[in-house]
Design a protein around this motif. Structure first.
Motif, mmCIF file in Angstrom:
data_model
loop_
_atom_site.group_PDB
_atom_site.id
_atom_site.type_symbol
_atom_site.label_atom_id
_atom_site.label_comp_id
_atom_site.label_asym_id
_atom_site.label_seq_id
_atom_site.Cartn_x
_atom_site.Cartn_y
_atom_site.Cartn_z
ATOM 1 N N ARG A 1 0.832 -1.207 0.000
ATOM 2 C CA ARG A 1 0.000 0.000 0.000
ATOM 3 C C ARG A 1 0.866 1.257 0.000
ATOM 4 O O ARG A 1 2.003 1.247 0.452
ATOM 5 N N GLU A 2 0.291 2.337 -0.500
ATOM 6 C CA GLU A 2 0.940 3.642 -0.380
ATOM 7 C C GLU A 2 0.528 4.198 0.982
ATOM 8 O O GLU A 2 -0.661 4.342 1.266
ATOM 9 N N ILE A 3 1.495 4.504 1.827
ATOM 10 C CA ILE A 3 1.205 4.875 3.210
ATOM 11 C C ILE A 3 0.932 6.366 3.361
ATOM 12 O O ILE A 3 -0.177 6.783 3.688
ATOM 13 N N TRP A 4 1.949 7.185 3.122
ATOM 14 C CA TRP A 4 1.861 8.613 3.430
ATOM 15 C C TRP A 4 1.009 9.350 2.406
ATOM 16 O O TRP A 4 1.289 9.332 1.217
ATOM 17 N N VAL B 1 -2.394 6.678 5.510
ATOM 18 C CA VAL B 1 -2.289 7.685 6.569
ATOM 19 C C VAL B 1 -2.435 9.039 5.877
ATOM 20 O O VAL B 1 -1.481 9.541 5.286
ATOM 21 N N PRO B 2 -3.647 9.619 5.916
ATOM 22 C CA PRO B 2 -3.898 10.852 5.152
ATOM 23 C C PRO B 2 -3.128 12.056 5.673
ATOM 24 O O PRO B 2 -2.861 12.162 6.873
ATOM 25 N N SER C 1 10.238 4.849 11.464
ATOM 26 C CA SER C 1 10.527 4.469 10.075
ATOM 27 C C SER C 1 9.379 3.630 9.547
ATOM 28 O O SER C 1 8.981 2.647 10.183
ATOM 29 N N TRP C 2 8.882 4.027 8.370
ATOM 30 C CA TRP C 2 7.829 3.233 7.722
ATOM 31 C C TRP C 2 7.747 3.624 6.273
ATOM 32 O O TRP C 2 7.822 4.794 5.935
ATOM 33 N N GLU C 3 7.591 2.647 5.427
ATOM 34 C CA GLU C 3 7.564 2.808 3.978
ATOM 35 C C GLU C 3 8.816 3.572 3.567
ATOM 36 O O GLU C 3 9.922 3.124 3.823
#
Length: 168
Positions: free
Chosen positions: A54-57, A61-62, A157-159
């Motif tokens: 998934r695309e996170i930022w 996570v809007p 740290s994420w994506e």
């Protein structure tokens, strides 16, 4: 017991055991990051979701909305001594930890209500400290959300993002 009954019981036991193990695996398992910064013991408790393609930022996570900085319960940040976060004093204690991500910055929030589910009951009036940090892009993707307590910062740290929060 005859042979067929023994085999049937064995297969049934094996099946139930596999189901029990599968149910114990959470999609976002609990995790803890600990460290020491200038004599203060820092403990971060969070649930660690995965990217899973998934695309996170800005998507999962809007941008512009308060995020619990993990999954399930709000992430908590605890310090055994007073510290300075981004130049501001944060007294010893336990806080919920939230992030408001934007495309080019992130607002880091330490909130005095440490026990809450997600950000659903987030109350800005209970914020103890807010700072802004600039997301640091990383070339490799971090699959599972991870926190680290380093000698002078905490890093989420994420994506493709690292959020580095300076602490003294």
């Amino acid at each position: 017991m005859n042979f067929k009954t023994k085999i049937s019981l064995y297969v049934l036991t094996l099946f139930v055991s596999v189901l029990a193990v599968a149910q114990d695996k959470k999609a976002s398992p609990a995790a803890t990051a600990k460290g020491n910064i200038n004599g203060a013991e820092i403990t971060i408790n969070y649930n660690s979701p995965s990217v899973k393609g998934r695309e996170i930022w800005g998507k999962l996570v809007p941008y512009g909305k308060v995020w619990r900085a993990g999954a399930d319960e709000a992430t908590t940040f605890e310090t055994s001594k007073d510290i300075t976060v981004g130049g501001q004093k944060l007294p010893a204690g336990k806080y919920s930890f939230f992030v408001i991500p934007e495309k080019d910055k992130a607002t880091i929030i330490f909130n005095t209500e440490s026990k809450q589910w997600g950000a659903y009951d987030y109350d800005i009036k209970k914020d103890k400290l807010r700072i802004n940090v600039k997301p640091q892009a990383q070339s490799d993707s971090t699959e599972r959300l991870t926190y680290a307590v380093n000698k002078d910062n905490m890093t989420l740290s994420w994506e493709k993002w690292n959020l580095v929060v300076p602490i003294k």
